[in-house]
Write an enzyme that holds these catalytic residues in place. Structure first.
Site, PDB file in Angstrom:
ATOM      1  CD  GLU A 187      73.497  20.994 -62.746  1.00 13.05           C
ATOM      2  OE1 GLU A 187      73.990  21.961 -62.149  1.00 13.05           O
ATOM      3  OE2 GLU A 187      74.108  20.357 -63.630  1.00 13.05           O
ATOM      4  CG  ASP A 343      80.073  24.016 -59.024  1.00  7.27           C
ATOM      5  OD1 ASP A 343      79.683  22.885 -58.680  1.00  7.27           O
ATOM      6  OD2 ASP A 343      79.627  24.615 -60.016  1.00  7.27           O
TER       7      ASP A 343
END
Length: 511
Positions: A187, A343
């Site tokens: 993250e 991502d």
């Protein structure tokens, strides 16, 4: 000035041998078919054509474990075969519009090619496929924490943070037979002191969210265009905000172009259930990947997808992206680098044309680099202490810690404290050692950042909460039996066969 494109590929560890079909396992099959194999196909094609490119990729340890799990790979092959069978049914479907037959043929050709990449180039092992490209020098693969824990929230027990990092590095070494140079913080979550734990594992660099980098003490002189040196001596790179916005922004980002494929229209939700049931997980409505429409507009009306036009738009957007990065270079300091992390599932899954866009960028940009290559030429000079941050919504930790998820962390902290106590006990016999290693696995799996994320976002909240509780209960059962010195062998073997990542895990990492 250089461009460093960084892709982060991760999934939580989902494996359910007790069921022939399990809905959440389809996340893995979907990611393999829609993102991981298409991205590998792009790299393979560029290499074959002699195109010079550089790319950085993180494959998380849980994803690596699933990619090499014989049960999941057998099920993945079964899923791909079922989708090819569905294409044949769609092509021959009585009364099917010609546009849908044409698109079913497109998917059939695409999936056949990806199957060839998997079975041929990869020889059934996609990890080895990525490893081959890394050995060639065009790709750098990063290490990551063992189960993608939100590391700053484990700080009350430094041994828990240290174990996540050390096991992640050990798994990287086991899969790729080399030491990692860079580390992907799950993250992008950083807190002061994490760099020292990374330094213990001989990591050279990591990547930060923009504000965590720019709010460092002192603030970096050139923003994110040059890396900094942290108090522990590592290089830290900041995420470039303009390049992130052009790709990620729901309002301004490329994936919203009206010619691109519409993600939210899939025949798995449209066909008669009797017809489509054999291609759904346990008969539950789910995406098949056969999507026939383009975005068209912001309204409900959707027109059929035109692949050639979408690829043309991807190339136009790639040209625009490269031009914007070159414009950023004007007036930039010597040795500047634009670090653009994304991502990996954006490419192919959420944004069907993402791999086409990425391929066009790699063909057009003259100065893509891996971050290790960059550091060889331009080691960081400015010392700065980065700020707590993540790339989650609002930039800190409230996606993972909030009134919906705050019950998780006392469980995790108690488990981590107990694990350290158990690891410091007298030398156990072989069966107890196995139980200790399994207890460590249960702790690691409970610590995954995916569970609080899914609870907060509503993606699969009941499953996520159940996974945390199951791992906590299993850990408690193992702890009781370890302390008694009586391990029920059959039950332990059942646990080892169910949740079995990290086969070389040694519980003494918690000592």
């Amino acid at each position: 000035m250089s461009l460093a494109l960084v892709l982060h590929a991760h999934l939580p560890y989902v494996r359910h041998p007790e069921h022939d079909q399990f809905l959440e396992e389809y996340w893995f099959y979907e990611a393999m078919i829609e993102s991981h194999l298409p991205l590998l196909d792009v790299m393979k094609r560029l290499l074959e054509e002699g195109v010079r490119f550089r790319l950085t990729l993180n494959l998380s340890p849980t994803l690596l474990a699933m990619m090499r799990d014989p049960l999941l790979i057998a099920r993945f092959r079964r899923r791909l075969a079922a989708l090819l069978e569905l294409c044949e049914k769609e092509i021959a479907r009585p009364g099917a519009p010609g546009e849908e037959q044409r698109l079913a043929r497109m998917y059939r050709a695409r999936w056949r090619r990806l199957r060839t990449v998997f079975e041929g180039f990869c020889r059934g092992d996609i990890v080895a496929g990525f490893g081959r490209i890394q050995e060639e020098g065009s790709l750098e693969i990063l290490a990551c924490a063992a189960t993608h824990a939100f590391l700053p929230f484990l700080a009350v027990n430094p041994a828990a943070m240290r174990a996540q990092i050390a096991i992640g590095v050990a798994e990287y070494q086991r899969h790729f037979r080399r030491d990692p140079r860079g580390f992907w913080l799950p993250e992008c979550a950083f807190a002061p002191g994490l760099d020292a734990l990374l330094a213990e594992q001989h990591i050279r660099y990591f990547i930060l969210e923009t504000h965590g980098f720019c709010h460092g003490t002192p603030p970096p002189e050139h923003g994110t265009l040059l890396p900094i040196r942290t108090p522990a001596g590592l290089a830290a790179f900041g995420r470039d905000a303009p390049s992130a916005k052009q790709v990620w922004s729901s309002a301004e980002g490329y994936p919203g172009d009206f010619w691109y494929r519409e993600f939210y229209r899939d025949i798995g939700h449209a066909r008669d259930l009797t017809y489509i049931r054999p291609y759904l997980p346990a008969g539950i409505r789910f995406d098949t990947g056969l999507k026939y429409h383009r975005i068209t507009s912001k309204g409900e009306e959707k027109r059929y997808y035109v692949r050639a036009k979408a690829v043309e738009r991807a190339r136009i957007h790639a040209t625009h992206f490269v031009a914007q990065r070159l414009a950023q270079m004007a007036g930039a300091p010597a040795g500047a680098v634009i670090v653009a992390p994304y991502d990996a599932e954006l490419f192919g899954h959420w944004w069907f044309e993402g791999p086409d866009w990425l391929e066009a960028v790699l063909r057009r940009h003259p100065a893509t680099v891996t971050l290790s290559e960059y550091l060889e030429e331009s080691p960081p000079r400015q010392l700065s202490r980065p700020h707590f941050s993540s790339w989650g919504e609002r930039g800190y930790g409230d996606v993972w810690l909030n009134p919906q998820t705050d019950w998780i962390y006392p469980l995790l902290h108690r488990m981590a404290d107990s694990m350290r106590e158990l690891a410091r006990a007298a030398s156990p016999g072989p069966l107890v050692r196995r139980a200790l290693n399994q207890a460590a696995r249960e702790l690691l799996l409970a610590q995954s950042s995916d569970w609080p994320f899914l609870i907060t976002r509503g993606g699969a909240p009941h499953y996520a909460a159940a996974r945390v509780r199951r791992h906590a209960e299993t850990f408690a059962w193992l702890e009781r039996n370890i302390r008694r010195g009586r391990i029920p062998r059959a039950q332990l073997e059942s646990l080892e066969n169910h949740y079995c990542p990290f086969p070389e895990l040694d519980y003494r990492v918690y000592h």
